[in-house]
Design a protein around this motif. Structure first.
Motif, short mmCIF file in Angstrom:
data_model
loop_
_atom_site.label_atom_id
_atom_site.label_comp_id
_atom_site.label_asym_id
_atom_site.label_seq_id
_atom_site.Cartn_x
_atom_site.Cartn_y
_atom_site.Cartn_z
N LEU A 112 0.84 -1.21 0.00
CA LEU A 112 0.00 0.00 0.00
C LEU A 112 0.87 1.25 0.00
CD1 LEU A 112 -3.29 0.62 1.73
CD2 LEU A 112 -1.50 2.26 2.17
N LEU A 113 1.90 1.24 0.85
CA LEU A 113 2.78 2.42 0.92
C LEU A 113 3.45 2.66 -0.43
CD1 LEU A 113 4.39 1.87 4.43
CD2 LEU A 113 2.74 3.61 3.80
N LEU A 114 3.91 1.56 -1.05
CA LEU A 114 4.58 1.68 -2.36
C LEU A 114 3.60 2.16 -3.42
CD1 LEU A 114 6.84 -1.52 -2.36
CD2 LEU A 114 7.56 0.86 -2.08
N ASP A 115 2.38 1.59 -3.39
CA ASP A 115 1.37 1.98 -4.38
C ASP A 115 1.02 3.46 -4.25
OD1 ASP A 115 -0.44 1.38 -6.50
OD2 ASP A 115 -2.08 1.42 -5.05
N VAL A 116 0.83 3.91 -3.01
CA VAL A 116 0.51 5.33 -2.77
C VAL A 116 1.66 6.21 -3.27
CG1 VAL A 116 0.15 7.08 -0.98
CG2 VAL A 116 -1.05 4.92 -0.83
N THR A 117 2.91 5.80 -2.93
CA THR A 117 4.08 6.59 -3.33
C THR A 117 4.19 6.65 -4.85
OG1 THR A 117 5.15 5.75 -1.35
CG2 THR A 117 6.56 6.85 -2.92
N PHE A 118 4.09 5.48 -5.51
CA PHE A 118 4.26 5.43 -6.97
C PHE A 118 3.17 6.18 -7.72
CE2 PHE A 118 6.79 1.20 -6.50
CZ PHE A 118 7.94 1.94 -6.18
N THR A 119 1.92 6.04 -7.25
CA THR A 119 0.84 6.77 -7.93
C THR A 119 0.94 8.28 -7.67
OG1 THR A 119 -0.63 6.25 -6.08
CG2 THR A 119 -0.87 4.90 -8.05
N SER A 120 1.39 8.63 -6.46
CA SER A 120 1.54 10.07 -6.14
C SER A 120 2.66 10.69 -6.98
CB SER A 120 1.85 10.27 -4.67
OG SER A 120 0.85 9.72 -3.88
N LEU A 121 3.73 9.92 -7.19
CA LEU A 121 4.85 10.43 -7.99
C LEU A 121 4.60 10.33 -9.49
CD1 LEU A 121 7.88 8.96 -5.95
CD2 LEU A 121 7.10 11.34 -5.97
N GLY A 122 3.52 9.66 -9.86
CA GLY A 122 3.17 9.52 -11.27
C GLY A 122 3.98 8.46 -12.00
N ILE A 123 4.57 7.53 -11.25
CA ILE A 123 5.34 6.45 -11.88
C ILE A 123 4.38 5.53 -12.65
CG2 ILE A 123 6.83 4.42 -11.40
CD1 ILE A 123 8.01 6.15 -9.07
#
Lengths: 165, 176
Positions: B127-138
């Motif tokens: 979840l933390l990775l998904d939130v980070t990646f979607t927030s950064l636009g990866i």
């Protein structure tokens, strides 16, 4: 009263963050649980202990943090609405009207619900205060924040104990 | 069966053990309280679906919408759909609550009751990775991904803290 001071301080902080748009959007449901954890840390600091923290005490602190956050948050929300005569509900009104239109109920019921909401929106636009809105946010905040505060208190105490063991 | 939890307070120089002896397992009705609370919460955010069955409950909709807006951003494009009806919280929150509900049922059935802190953190990581990646636009936001990662966190989180929840309802004896 003194033993609930950490809950009052953390609850006040959470209440303030509740009405700041940016933090509200970023932290979502985390404000109150984090405030509960902060209350536990404050309590430990004020007592000068760093060992085992009683789970029940953590839950009670969390619950009170949530309740204070609800009271302060509701007060700030009502106060800011009163001054600015503006609120999120005014922006959400059109969206909610569209949503209600798609629900398969009779037109009379739809109109009744929409007129009820319109009364609230008009009241906020005119006077900056709506009794229905005020009761609704106090009630909602009390329920939601106390649940999330309780969870935050439990998680906070558990993490603290795991760290100290 | 009696469980013994041992803690070692760091503030004491001498080695001290605080044993919390749990008298008995929680009764069935106490074990189902968290499940019932989560179930009521789930019913609340599935209100559009409930509306299709009981249309006159529409009066509660604005109230519930505000209620869930306190704990979720409720962005329209991130809402989860059940049988074509949108939930009142985003896909990630739906996953978290359904995960907690699933775990609470597992606990009632006594299937899985304990999880280590490492496992909990490991299951929270997606979840933390998904939130980070979607927030950064990866990569873009995916409702399914949000639902799955939320489900992992919710299920692991509930199992992780359920002992503490049950302790609130139980009589304890602290022997120090």
């Amino acid at each position: 009263m003194k033993k609930y001071l950490p809950a009052i301080v953390a609850g006040f902080g959470a209440g303030v963050l509740h009405v700041v748009p940016l933090t509200k959007a970023l932290t979502c449901c985390l404000v109150v649980p984090l405030a509960a954890v902060a209350a536990i840390l404050l309590e430990q600091k004020s007592e000068g202990t760093s060992g085992h923290f009683d789970i029940k005490r953590g839950a009670i602190l969390g619950l009170f943090t949530g309740l204070f956050a609800a009271l302060f948050g509701s007060f700030f929300d009502i106060f800011i609405t009163f001054i600015t005569k503006n609120n999120d509900i005014i922006f959400a009104f059109n969206e909610l009207t569209e949503m209600i239109d798609t629900i398969p109920v009779s037109d009379e019921v739809k109109e009744e619900v929409i007129s009820l909401m319109k009364t609230v929106v008009d009241s906020i636009k005119d006077t900056g205060f709506s009794t229905l809105y005020a009761i609704s946010i106090i009630f909602n905040n009390l329920i939601v924040n106390s649940i999330f505060g309780l969870i935050g208190g439990l998680v906070g105490a558990k993490i603290l104990n795991a760290k100290n063991s | 069966m009696v469980k013994i939890y041992t803690y070692s307070p760091q503030n004491l120089f001498r080695f001290t053990k605080l044993k919390i002896k749990l008298n008995k397992k929680p009764k069935f009705f106490l074990r189902i309280i968290p499940t019932l609370i989560i179930f009521i919460w789930i019913i609340g955010f599935c209100w559009e679906l409930i509306l299709s069955l009981f249309p006159n409950s529409i009066y509660l909709l604005p109230f519930l919408k505000y209620n869930y807006s306190l704990v979720c951003h409720i962005e329209t494009e991130k809402l989860f759909s059940i049988f074509g009806y949108n939930t009142l919280v985003c896909s990630r929150c739906v996953g978290i609550y359904f995960g907690s509900f699933f775990s609470s049922i597992l606990i009632i059935a006594r299937a899985n009751r304990y999880i280590s802190r490492k496992s909990f953190l490991l299951l929270s990581l997606p979840l933390l990775l998904d939130v980070t990646f979607t927030s950064l636009g990866i990569y873009g936001y995916s409702k399914i991904m949000a639902l799955i990662t939320g489900f992992l966190l919710g299920s692991a989180g509930f199992i992780y803290i359920h002992v503490e929840i049950f302790q609130l309802f139980k009589n304890r004896k602290a022997i120090s």
